[in-house]
Structures are given as C-alpha cells and as structure tokens.
Design a protein around this motif. Structure first.
Motif, PDB file in Angstrom:
ATOM      1  N   GLN A 154      -3.625  -4.283  -0.019  1.00 16.08           N
ATOM      2  CA  GLN A 154      -2.435  -5.085   0.254  1.00 16.08           C
ATOM      3  C   GLN A 154      -1.728  -5.529  -1.030  1.00 16.08           C
ATOM      4  O   GLN A 154      -0.492  -5.551  -1.093  1.00 16.08           O
ATOM      5  CB  GLN A 154      -2.810  -6.306   1.106  1.00 16.08           C
ATOM      6  N   ALA A 183       0.303  -2.739  -2.341  1.00 13.96           N
ATOM      7  CA  ALA A 183       1.508  -2.488  -1.551  1.00 13.96           C
ATOM      8  C   ALA A 183       2.518  -3.629  -1.640  1.00 13.96           C
ATOM      9  O   ALA A 183       3.735  -3.400  -1.619  1.00 13.96           O
ATOM     10  CB  ALA A 183       1.123  -2.260  -0.090  1.00 13.96           C
ATOM     11  N   ASP A 184       2.011  -4.858  -1.755  1.00 12.15           N
ATOM     12  CA  ASP A 184       2.882  -6.032  -1.777  1.00 12.15           C
ATOM     13  C   ASP A 184       2.314  -7.029  -2.787  1.00 12.15           C
ATOM     14  O   ASP A 184       1.453  -7.841  -2.443  1.00 12.15           O
ATOM     15  CB  ASP A 184       2.954  -6.664  -0.383  1.00 12.15           C
ATOM     16  N   PRO A 185       2.754  -6.976  -4.047  1.00  9.61           N
ATOM     17  CA  PRO A 185       2.176  -7.816  -5.099  1.00  9.61           C
ATOM     18  C   PRO A 185       2.123  -9.308  -4.774  1.00  9.61           C
ATOM     19  O   PRO A 185       1.201 -10.004  -5.201  1.00  9.61           O
ATOM     20  CB  PRO A 185       3.085  -7.545  -6.295  1.00  9.61           C
ATOM     21  N   ALA A 186       3.080  -9.803  -4.010  1.00  9.57           N
ATOM     22  CA  ALA A 186       3.110 -11.241  -3.727  1.00  9.57           C
ATOM     23  C   ALA A 186       1.881 -11.713  -2.967  1.00  9.57           C
ATOM     24  O   ALA A 186       1.536 -12.902  -3.013  1.00  9.57           O
ATOM     25  CB  ALA A 186       4.373 -11.589  -2.938  1.00  9.57           C
ATOM     26  N   THR A 187       1.185 -10.796  -2.283  1.00  6.23           N
ATOM     27  CA  THR A 187       0.004 -11.202  -1.516  1.00  6.23           C
ATOM     28  C   THR A 187      -1.157 -11.632  -2.409  1.00  6.23           C
ATOM     29  O   THR A 187      -2.107 -12.252  -1.927  1.00  6.23           O
ATOM     30  CB  THR A 187      -0.470 -10.077  -0.589  1.00  6.23           C
ATOM     31  N   SER A 239       1.149  -3.317  -9.033  1.00  7.88           N
ATOM     32  CA  SER A 239       1.918  -2.154  -9.475  1.00  7.88           C
ATOM     33  C   SER A 239       2.830  -2.480 -10.661  1.00  7.88           C
ATOM     34  O   SER A 239       3.264  -1.570 -11.385  1.00  7.88           O
ATOM     35  CB  SER A 239       2.768  -1.623  -8.324  1.00  7.88           C
TER      36      SER A 239
END
Length: 206
Positions: free
Chosen positions: A25, A28-32, A70
């Motif tokens: 996760q 796919a979504d760095p904020a997580t 990423s």
C-alpha cells in the motif's frame, strides 16, 4: 545493513502478512505510510532481530516502509521523525542510509544529537553520519563519551577520527583526571590509538 537483509530478518515477525500488505500500500499510495509507520511496533513486535545486531523488529519494519516509498523519501522521513515518538525517531535515523536522499536529512541528525536521549544519539551516529561535517561529527563523538554511549555505535570511527578529535579527548581526559574521574575505556583506547607514536597531546596543545 541492506534492505534484503532486513526483509529476510523480518520473515519471523508475528504478523508478516500485515507487513507485506503495508509495503504494497505504501508503494502504491505514499500517504498511507502515516498510518502504517506508527502501527509497526504493535503488528511486528519490538524484539531484537536475530542476526541483525542493533535492530529491533519495529525499527526494521519502519525502515522497509520508508524504502517502499516511490518518491519524496526525505520529506516523509522528516515528517515521520518530527511527529514520531522516540522509537519512531530511531527507526527513521537507522533507515536514512537506505534512502536515496543524499545529505537532505542532516538536520535530523543535528536534532537527535542535541537531545539527551542516548539511544537517539547512537542512532544518529550510524552510517548516515558520514554526511555530518567534521566539526559536528567530532562534537557528537565527544558527547558520546560524556553521556556513556559506547563508541562502538559510531560508524567509521577509526577511519574518521583525527588529530583534532585526539586533542578534544585529551582535554576531556585531563579534566576528568583533575576531578578524580576516569574516562570510559573505549575513549581511552581511542585516544591511545590516535596518539600512538606521537606523544599524548594536552588540552593546551590545541
């Protein structure tokens, strides 16, 4: 320490599926990462990792989460350090050598070195401390001696220690001798190595 080494060491954590999903996760979504980073201690445990001296499971898991990003590694490292508790701060510091950030996180080292938390000081003087300038690095080593942090925690100590550090250590040794106190054995040994064959410097020879 490498990312692959940490991955292998973490195979035996209590909840490896949680870690695998968290890494997916975050990629796919760095904020997580803001959600997964604090939870690593609870989900992966805080035990020392076998075969990985100086690392605990939560530190290693948090380091992997940072490497899974990423982009914007320095930005997230700074944010997680500033908002984190002591364990989270240590994890960020230990992860820094694994991240593609150059010297961008040096302010975090300065912050850790200013604290009175000896575990943060030790973590700050790992491999990433190569980015500290010589003056700041010498002061940090001297603070280790003052606070009782073993000098074994200082990465590249013998390669980087120099005559100026020897003078600083000799001055401290003179002060402690005058006060009837001893220097830590590892500091005495380092001073002996630095001054071998040249005579012991005194504080007034700086």
């Amino acid at each position: 320490m490498t990312v692959d080494h940490l991955r292998v060491a973490l195979r035996g954590v209590p909840d490896p599926d949680w870690l695998d999903e968290a890494l997916r996760q975050v990629a796919a979504d760095p904020a997580t990462i803001a959600r997964f980073f604090p939870a690593a201690g609870r989900r992966c445990g805080r035990a020392a990792l076998p075969g990985t001296p100086g690392w605990t499971a939560d530190e290693a898991a948090r380091a992997l989460l940072l490497t899974a990003l990423s982009a914007d590694h320095a930005q997230y490292a700074d944010s997680l350090y500033r908002r984190g508790d002591a364990a989270e701060k240590r994890a960020v510091l230990k992860a820094l050598p694994l991240l593609p950030i150059g010297a961008a996180a040096v302010p975090l080292l300065h912050d850790a070195i200013r604290t009175n938390d000896t575990r943060l000081l030790a973590a700050a003087l790992g491999p990433y401390a190569r980015h500290l300038d010589d003056a700041a690095w010498r002061q940090a080593v001297l603070k280790c001696v003052f606070t009782g942090v073993p000098l074994a925690a200082v990465a590249d100590l013998d390669a980087r220690a120099d005559g100026e550090l020897a003078v600083m250590l000799a001055g401290l040794a003179d002060e402690r001798h005058a006060a009837g106190r001893n220097m830590p054995a590892d500091a005495t040994d380092l001073l002996a190595r630095l001054t071998a064959g040249s005579g012991r410097p005194t504080a007034t020879e700086a």
